[in-house]
Design a protein around this motif. Structure first.
Motif, PDB file in Angstrom:
ATOM      1  N   ARG A   1     -60.792 -28.381 -13.511  1.00  0.00           N
ATOM      2  CA  ARG A   1     -59.897 -27.437 -14.202  1.00  0.00           C
ATOM      3  C   ARG A   1     -58.467 -27.965 -14.251  1.00  0.00           C
ATOM      4  NH1 ARG A   1     -63.070 -23.602 -11.851  1.00  0.00           N
ATOM      5  NH2 ARG A   1     -61.784 -23.435 -10.000  1.00  0.00           N
ATOM      6  N   ARG A   2     -58.025 -28.570 -13.157  1.00  0.00           N
ATOM      7  CA  ARG A   2     -56.668 -29.143 -13.131  1.00  0.00           C
ATOM      8  C   ARG A   2     -56.504 -30.193 -14.225  1.00  0.00           C
ATOM      9  NH1 ARG A   2     -55.015 -30.958  -7.173  1.00  0.00           N
ATOM     10  NH2 ARG A   2     -53.075 -31.453  -8.254  1.00  0.00           N
ATOM     11  N   LEU A   3     -57.509 -31.039 -14.374  1.00  0.00           N
ATOM     12  CA  LEU A   3     -57.436 -32.072 -15.407  1.00  0.00           C
ATOM     13  C   LEU A   3     -57.535 -31.451 -16.797  1.00  0.00           C
ATOM     14  CD1 LEU A   3     -57.052 -35.043 -15.909  1.00  0.00           C
ATOM     15  CD2 LEU A   3     -59.530 -35.349 -15.686  1.00  0.00           C
ATOM     16  N   ASP A   4     -58.396 -30.468 -16.967  1.00  0.00           N
ATOM     17  CA  ASP A   4     -58.489 -29.775 -18.260  1.00  0.00           C
ATOM     18  C   ASP A   4     -57.162 -29.100 -18.617  1.00  0.00           C
ATOM     19  OD1 ASP A   4     -61.131 -30.541 -18.611  1.00  0.00           O
ATOM     20  OD2 ASP A   4     -61.951 -28.626 -17.883  1.00  0.00           O
ATOM     21  N   ASP A   5     -56.525 -28.459 -17.645  1.00  0.00           N
ATOM     22  CA  ASP A   5     -55.225 -27.818 -17.884  1.00  0.00           C
ATOM     23  C   ASP A   5     -54.175 -28.858 -18.294  1.00  0.00           C
ATOM     24  OD1 ASP A   5     -56.362 -25.391 -17.205  1.00  0.00           O
ATOM     25  OD2 ASP A   5     -55.416 -25.288 -15.218  1.00  0.00           O
ATOM     26  N   PHE A   6     -54.222 -30.022 -17.648  1.00  0.00           N
ATOM     27  CA  PHE A   6     -53.295 -31.088 -18.012  1.00  0.00           C
ATOM     28  C   PHE A   6     -53.541 -31.547 -19.452  1.00  0.00           C
ATOM     29  CE2 PHE A   6     -52.768 -35.661 -18.584  1.00  0.00           C
ATOM     30  CZ  PHE A   6     -51.381 -35.715 -18.571  1.00  0.00           C
ATOM     31  N   LEU A   7     -54.804 -31.707 -19.828  1.00  0.00           N
ATOM     32  CA  LEU A   7     -55.105 -32.140 -21.194  1.00  0.00           C
ATOM     33  C   LEU A   7     -54.666 -31.091 -22.205  1.00  0.00           C
ATOM     34  CD1 LEU A   7     -58.546 -33.892 -20.632  1.00  0.00           C
ATOM     35  CD2 LEU A   7     -56.303 -34.961 -21.040  1.00  0.00           C
ATOM     36  N   GLN A   8     -54.751 -29.823 -21.842  1.00  0.00           N
ATOM     37  CA  GLN A   8     -54.238 -28.770 -22.721  1.00  0.00           C
ATOM     38  C   GLN A   8     -52.723 -28.890 -22.845  1.00  0.00           C
ATOM     39  OE1 GLN A   8     -56.089 -26.433 -24.604  1.00  0.00           O
ATOM     40  NE2 GLN A   8     -54.057 -26.413 -25.545  1.00  0.00           N
TER      41      GLN A   8
ATOM     42  N   TRP B   1     -64.689 -32.820 -26.132  1.00  0.00           N
ATOM     43  CA  TRP B   1     -64.751 -34.184 -26.657  1.00  0.00           C
ATOM     44  C   TRP B   1     -63.606 -35.016 -26.077  1.00  0.00           C
ATOM     45  CZ3 TRP B   1     -68.254 -36.656 -29.747  1.00  0.00           C
ATOM     46  CH2 TRP B   1     -67.875 -37.896 -30.248  1.00  0.00           C
ATOM     47  N   VAL B   2     -62.410 -34.446 -26.089  1.00  0.00           N
ATOM     48  CA  VAL B   2     -61.228 -35.138 -25.550  1.00  0.00           C
ATOM     49  C   VAL B   2     -61.465 -35.481 -24.083  1.00  0.00           C
ATOM     50  CG1 VAL B   2     -58.770 -34.876 -24.985  1.00  0.00           C
ATOM     51  CG2 VAL B   2     -59.641 -34.078 -27.202  1.00  0.00           C
ATOM     52  N   ARG B   3     -61.936 -34.524 -23.315  1.00  0.00           N
ATOM     53  CA  ARG B   3     -62.184 -34.752 -21.890  1.00  0.00           C
ATOM     54  C   ARG B   3     -63.268 -35.802 -21.698  1.00  0.00           C
ATOM     55  NH1 ARG B   3     -62.052 -32.152 -16.822  1.00  0.00           N
ATOM     56  NH2 ARG B   3     -62.924 -33.722 -15.429  1.00  0.00           N
ATOM     57  N   GLY B   4     -64.320 -35.729 -22.494  1.00  0.00           N
ATOM     58  CA  GLY B   4     -65.400 -36.697 -22.390  1.00  0.00           C
ATOM     59  C   GLY B   4     -64.930 -38.117 -22.681  1.00  0.00           C
ATOM     60  N   VAL B   5     -64.061 -38.253 -23.681  1.00  0.00           N
ATOM     61  CA  VAL B   5     -63.532 -39.577 -24.020  1.00  0.00           C
ATOM     62  C   VAL B   5     -62.703 -40.117 -22.860  1.00  0.00           C
ATOM     63  CG1 VAL B   5     -61.914 -40.812 -25.533  1.00  0.00           C
ATOM     64  CG2 VAL B   5     -63.652 -39.300 -26.516  1.00  0.00           C
TER      65      VAL B   5
ATOM     66  N   ASP C   1     -53.098 -49.121 -18.128  1.00  0.00           N
ATOM     67  CA  ASP C   1     -52.354 -49.380 -19.369  1.00  0.00           C
ATOM     68  C   ASP C   1     -53.295 -49.338 -20.570  1.00  0.00           C
ATOM     69  OD1 ASP C   1     -50.040 -49.810 -17.878  1.00  0.00           O
ATOM     70  OD2 ASP C   1     -50.126 -52.012 -18.045  1.00  0.00           O
ATOM     71  N   LEU C   2     -54.430 -50.008 -20.443  1.00  0.00           N
ATOM     72  CA  LEU C   2     -55.382 -50.074 -21.551  1.00  0.00           C
ATOM     73  C   LEU C   2     -56.001 -48.711 -21.842  1.00  0.00           C
ATOM     74  CD1 LEU C   2     -57.100 -53.428 -20.529  1.00  0.00           C
ATOM     75  CD2 LEU C   2     -55.569 -53.072 -22.490  1.00  0.00           C
ATOM     76  N   VAL C   3     -56.404 -47.999 -20.798  1.00  0.00           N
ATOM     77  CA  VAL C   3     -57.033 -46.690 -20.982  1.00  0.00           C
ATOM     78  C   VAL C   3     -56.049 -45.708 -21.625  1.00  0.00           C
ATOM     79  CG1 VAL C   3     -57.937 -44.653 -19.768  1.00  0.00           C
ATOM     80  CG2 VAL C   3     -58.773 -46.944 -19.185  1.00  0.00           C
ATOM     81  N   VAL C   4     -54.836 -45.640 -21.095  1.00  0.00           N
ATOM     82  CA  VAL C   4     -53.852 -44.681 -21.624  1.00  0.00           C
ATOM     83  C   VAL C   4     -53.510 -45.013 -23.074  1.00  0.00           C
ATOM     84  CG1 VAL C   4     -51.471 -43.846 -21.385  1.00  0.00           C
ATOM     85  CG2 VAL C   4     -52.958 -44.022 -19.382  1.00  0.00           C
ATOM     86  N   ASP C   5     -53.307 -46.289 -23.369  1.00  0.00           N
ATOM     87  CA  ASP C   5     -53.001 -46.675 -24.744  1.00  0.00           C
ATOM     88  C   ASP C   5     -54.138 -46.293 -25.681  1.00  0.00           C
ATOM     89  OD1 ASP C   5     -51.416 -48.030 -26.801  1.00  0.00           O
ATOM     90  OD2 ASP C   5     -53.007 -49.542 -26.747  1.00  0.00           O
ATOM     91  N   MET C   6     -55.361 -46.620 -25.285  1.00  0.00           N
ATOM     92  CA  MET C   6     -56.521 -46.288 -26.114  1.00  0.00           C
ATOM     93  C   MET C   6     -56.662 -44.777 -26.272  1.00  0.00           C
ATOM     94  SD  MET C   6     -59.098 -47.378 -27.867  1.00  0.00           S
ATOM     95  CE  MET C   6     -59.108 -49.082 -27.395  1.00  0.00           C
ATOM     96  N   PHE C   7     -56.485 -44.050 -25.192  1.00  0.00           N
ATOM     97  CA  PHE C   7     -56.648 -42.595 -25.225  1.00  0.00           C
ATOM     98  C   PHE C   7     -55.598 -41.934 -26.111  1.00  0.00           C
ATOM     99  CE2 PHE C   7     -56.098 -38.314 -23.287  1.00  0.00           C
ATOM    100  CZ  PHE C   7     -57.374 -37.831 -23.541  1.00  0.00           C
ATOM    101  N   LEU C   8     -54.336 -42.259 -25.884  1.00  0.00           N
ATOM    102  CA  LEU C   8     -53.271 -41.593 -26.641  1.00  0.00           C
ATOM    103  C   LEU C   8     -53.212 -42.057 -28.090  1.00  0.00           C
ATOM    104  CD1 LEU C   8     -50.359 -41.368 -24.044  1.00  0.00           C
ATOM    105  CD2 LEU C   8     -51.965 -39.580 -24.774  1.00  0.00           C
ATOM    106  N   ASN C   9     -53.478 -43.315 -28.346  1.00  0.00           N
ATOM    107  CA  ASN C   9     -53.427 -43.791 -29.723  1.00  0.00           C
ATOM    108  C   ASN C   9     -54.703 -43.488 -30.481  1.00  0.00           C
ATOM    109  OD1 ASN C   9     -50.774 -44.743 -29.645  1.00  0.00           O
ATOM    110  ND2 ASN C   9     -51.437 -46.588 -28.585  1.00  0.00           N
TER     111      ASN C   9
END
Length: 181
Positions: A119-126, A142-146, A168-176
């Motif tokens: 839930r903490r991570l889901d709240d952060f993604l929201q 879907w966002v959480r699964g990715v 670095d790679l994960v965050v870049d891929m996720f946000l972009n």
């Protein structure tokens, strides 16, 4: 606890996590042998394989809780918090490869802790979506699964990539890849 007993316990838990991730039916005898301790040493501490599994889950949940706290998901800027989380959770996933999402946790307290962390991570993604960092036209699951899959891939498919570079790679891929317009 004596130093040798603590080392044995740590070896049993880490070995158990690794072996149980590969085969959830792994016996205590197999875990003890792989950890380099006598089976009776493990049985003194854990009466059943399920008790050992619960201890592995607790160790992973403890490590994940520290990562969530240190990431400062509710206070830090979104991109910073995301990077802190990913950089911290990759080593946790490597050290404790057992997947608490897919394996049944007999202990309701452990299940509750896992759900609270999720839930903490889901709240952060929201929070990230509300801040324009993530597209809002994609289902939250879907966002959480990715994110989970990117972290899992970085942790296990690319174990030679150090956590900071993998983050670095994960965050870049996720946000972009899921970034806002």
């Amino acid at each position: 606890m004596r130093a040798d007993a603590a080392r044995n316990l740590a070896a049993v838990l880490r070995t158990g996590a690794r072996l149980l991730a590969d085969d959830p039916g792994t016996s205590i005898s197999a875990i003890a042998a792989a950890a380099g301790v006598d089976r009776t040493t493990v049985h003194r501490r854990f009466a059943t394989r399920e008790a050992l599994l619960d201890a592995v889950f607790q160790a992973k949940l403890d490590s994940a809780a520290r990562v969530l706290d240190e990431a400062r998901l509710t206070e830090a800027p979104v991109a910073v918090a995301l990077h802190r989380y990913v950089e911290g959770i990759i080593p946790v996933s490597r050290e404790w490869p057992v997947d608490t999402r897919r394996m049944m946790m007999a202990d309701p307290k452990a299940r509750g802790r896992r759900e609270e962390q999720s839930r903490r991570l889901d709240d952060f993604l929201q929070r990230a979506a509300d801040g324009g960092f993530l597209r809002t036209d994609i289902p939250e699951a879907w966002v959480r699964g990715v994110l989970d899959d990117l972290v899992d891939s970085a942790a296990h498919r690319f174990p030679d990539v150090e956590a900071p570079q993998a983050a670095d790679l994960v965050v870049d891929m996720f946000l972009n890849g899921l970034g806002g317009p």
